[in-house]
Write an enzyme that holds these catalytic residues in place. Structure first.
Site, PDB file in Angstrom:
ATOM      1  N   ASP A  68       0.853  -1.187   0.000  1.00 47.55           N
ATOM      2  CA  ASP A  68       0.000   0.000   0.000  1.00 47.55           C
ATOM      3  C   ASP A  68       0.891   1.240   0.000  1.00 47.55           C
ATOM      4  O   ASP A  68       2.093   1.161   0.285  1.00 47.55           O
ATOM      5  CB  ASP A  68      -0.862  -0.070   1.285  1.00 47.55           C
ATOM      6  CG  ASP A  68      -1.669   1.172   1.537  1.00 47.55           C
ATOM      7  OD1 ASP A  68      -2.600   1.439   0.772  1.00 47.55           O
ATOM      8  OD2 ASP A  68      -1.336   1.900   2.488  1.00 47.55           O
ATOM      9  N   LYS A 114      -9.122  -4.395  -3.293  1.00 49.90           N
ATOM     10  CA  LYS A 114      -7.686  -4.608  -3.480  1.00 49.90           C
ATOM     11  C   LYS A 114      -7.351  -6.100  -3.570  1.00 49.90           C
ATOM     12  O   LYS A 114      -6.413  -6.505  -4.257  1.00 49.90           O
ATOM     13  CB  LYS A 114      -6.911  -3.966  -2.320  1.00 49.90           C
ATOM     14  CG  LYS A 114      -6.911  -2.436  -2.340  1.00 49.90           C
ATOM     15  CD  LYS A 114      -5.955  -1.894  -1.287  1.00 49.90           C
ATOM     16  CE  LYS A 114      -5.893  -0.386  -1.283  1.00 49.90           C
ATOM     17  NZ  LYS A 114      -4.860   0.128  -0.332  1.00 49.90           N
ATOM     18  N   ASP A 130      -1.883  -0.492   5.982  1.00 50.74           N
ATOM     19  CA  ASP A 130      -2.132   0.278   7.220  1.00 50.74           C
ATOM     20  C   ASP A 130      -3.604   0.432   7.555  1.00 50.74           C
ATOM     21  O   ASP A 130      -3.946   0.790   8.679  1.00 50.74           O
ATOM     22  CB  ASP A 130      -1.508   1.675   7.081  1.00 50.74           C
ATOM     23  CG  ASP A 130      -2.316   2.539   6.100  1.00 50.74           C
ATOM     24  OD1 ASP A 130      -2.724   3.653   6.503  1.00 50.74           O
ATOM     25  OD2 ASP A 130      -2.559   2.092   4.973  1.00 50.74           O
ATOM     26  N   ASP A 184      -7.042  -2.465   3.328  1.00 50.40           N
ATOM     27  CA  ASP A 184      -6.018  -3.446   2.935  1.00 50.40           C
ATOM     28  C   ASP A 184      -6.380  -4.853   3.408  1.00 50.40           C
ATOM     29  O   ASP A 184      -5.650  -5.816   3.120  1.00 50.40           O
ATOM     30  CB  ASP A 184      -4.659  -3.027   3.518  1.00 50.40           C
ATOM     31  CG  ASP A 184      -4.246  -1.642   3.034  1.00 50.40           C
ATOM     32  OD1 ASP A 184      -3.761  -0.837   3.864  1.00 50.40           O
ATOM     33  OD2 ASP A 184      -4.440  -1.346   1.830  1.00 50.40           O
TER      34      ASP A 184
HETATM   35  O1  PGA Z   1      -5.946   7.153  -1.512  1.00 52.81           O
HETATM   36  C1  PGA Z   1      -6.181   6.898  -0.319  1.00 52.81           C
HETATM   37  O2  PGA Z   1      -7.187   7.243   0.313  1.00 52.81           O
HETATM   38  C2  PGA Z   1      -5.167   6.087   0.448  1.00 52.81           C
HETATM   39  O3  PGA Z   1      -4.328   5.447  -0.434  1.00 52.81           O
HETATM   40  P1  PGA Z   1      -3.694   4.003  -0.052  1.00 52.81           P
HETATM   41  O4  PGA Z   1      -4.665   2.987  -0.560  1.00 52.81           O
HETATM   42  O5  PGA Z   1      -2.387   4.015  -0.802  1.00 52.81           O
HETATM   43  O6  PGA Z   1      -3.521   3.970   1.460  1.00 52.81           O
HETATM   44 MG    MG Z   2      -3.032   3.154   3.195  1.00 52.03          MG
END
Ligand code: PGA
Ligand code: MG
Length: 238
Positions: free
Chosen positions: A10, A163, A186, A190
């Site tokens: 991520d 994802k 995080d 995810d």
């Molecule tokens: O675009 C977002 O809200 C967060 O992006 P990420 O999926 O890379 O944590």
């Molecule tokens: Mg993230």
């Protein structure tokens, strides 16, 4: 020698210096580039618009397929653009932006999105509170849309794509066994990644919901934790 052939990673809150910044950890970038140089695929899986993450991967030297829009789109030089989503959520984005205009703002990235749209929570409001308001409204009025919250933005996602769907697509197409794959994140967005990989990794400051489904919870937050994990792969410790 590590068994890890691909790391799905991520961006916001994971390779950044914290969950409240967009600043990339440049020490981590150099270690991830070293990993790529050793033949491990480093594959970004993000909710950001696809042009953002294709640019990131290209200029950072990450060698794996790139996933944007929370799994709606995958890009790899050898494959071109792969569209995994069914129908855009644009009509819902327009409705929510108007209906919740006191709580959310538009984001420039929406002009570069095809299927999944994002809304920023206005300063002064609790992100999770606004997310729940939007999710309640959307999920009772639009059957074909799911709502997610990354801690950075609220995401209006086409039902049936996330994802994890993108990660499974990449593993199948590259012929990589889930036991040879790691996922690092995080936020709750995810969680689905972790259904398809053997090494399920949460940074130390991750959402509790993500930590619960991981088999590795790093001691340190965001990029500092990922640095430790990347070094474990290089040392063959995982
Ligand atoms: O675009 C977002 O809200 C967060 O992006 P990420 O999926 O890379 O944590
Ligand atoms: Mg993230």
């Amino acid at each position: 020698m590590s068994r890890v052939k691909i790391v799905f990673i991520d961006v916001d809150g994971t390779i950044t210096e914290g969950r409240d910044t967009y600043l990339l950890d440049l020490e981590l970038v150099s270690v991830l580039r070293m990993l790529a140089g050793q033949g491990v695929y480093v594959s970004i899986v993000s909710s950001n618009a696809l042009p953002v993450v294709i640019g990131l991967a290209r200029y950072l030297g990450f060698n794996g397929p790139v996933t944007g829009e929370s799994g709606s789109l995958v890009y790899y030089d050898k494959w071109g653009l792969v569209e995994l989503a069914g129908s855009p959520t644009r009509h819902v984005y327009v409705d929510v932006l108007e209906r919740f205009k006191d709580y959310v703002d538009d984001t420039w990235q929406n002009r570069f999105r095809i299927y999944e749209y994002a809304l920023k929570v206005r300063k002064g409001f609790d992100g999770w509170m606004v997310y729940r308001m939007v999710a309640d409204y959307v999920e009772s009025n639009y059957r074909d849309v799911r709502v997610g919250y990354s801690g950075y933005a609220i995401h209006l996602m086409p039902r049936g794509v996330d994802k994890g769907v993108a990660v499974k697509y990449v593993l199948d197409r590259m012929g990589i066994n889930p036991d040879e794959a790691a996922g690092v994140g995080d936020s709750v967005m995810d969680v689905e990644i972790m259904k398809h990989v053997g090494l399920r990794v949460a940074v130390g400051n991750a959402d509790e919901e993500l930590k619960k489904v991981c088999n590795i919870v790093l001691d340190k937050p965001s990029s500092k934790g990922v640095l430790d994990f990347a070094r474990m792969i290089i040392q063959g410790a995982v």
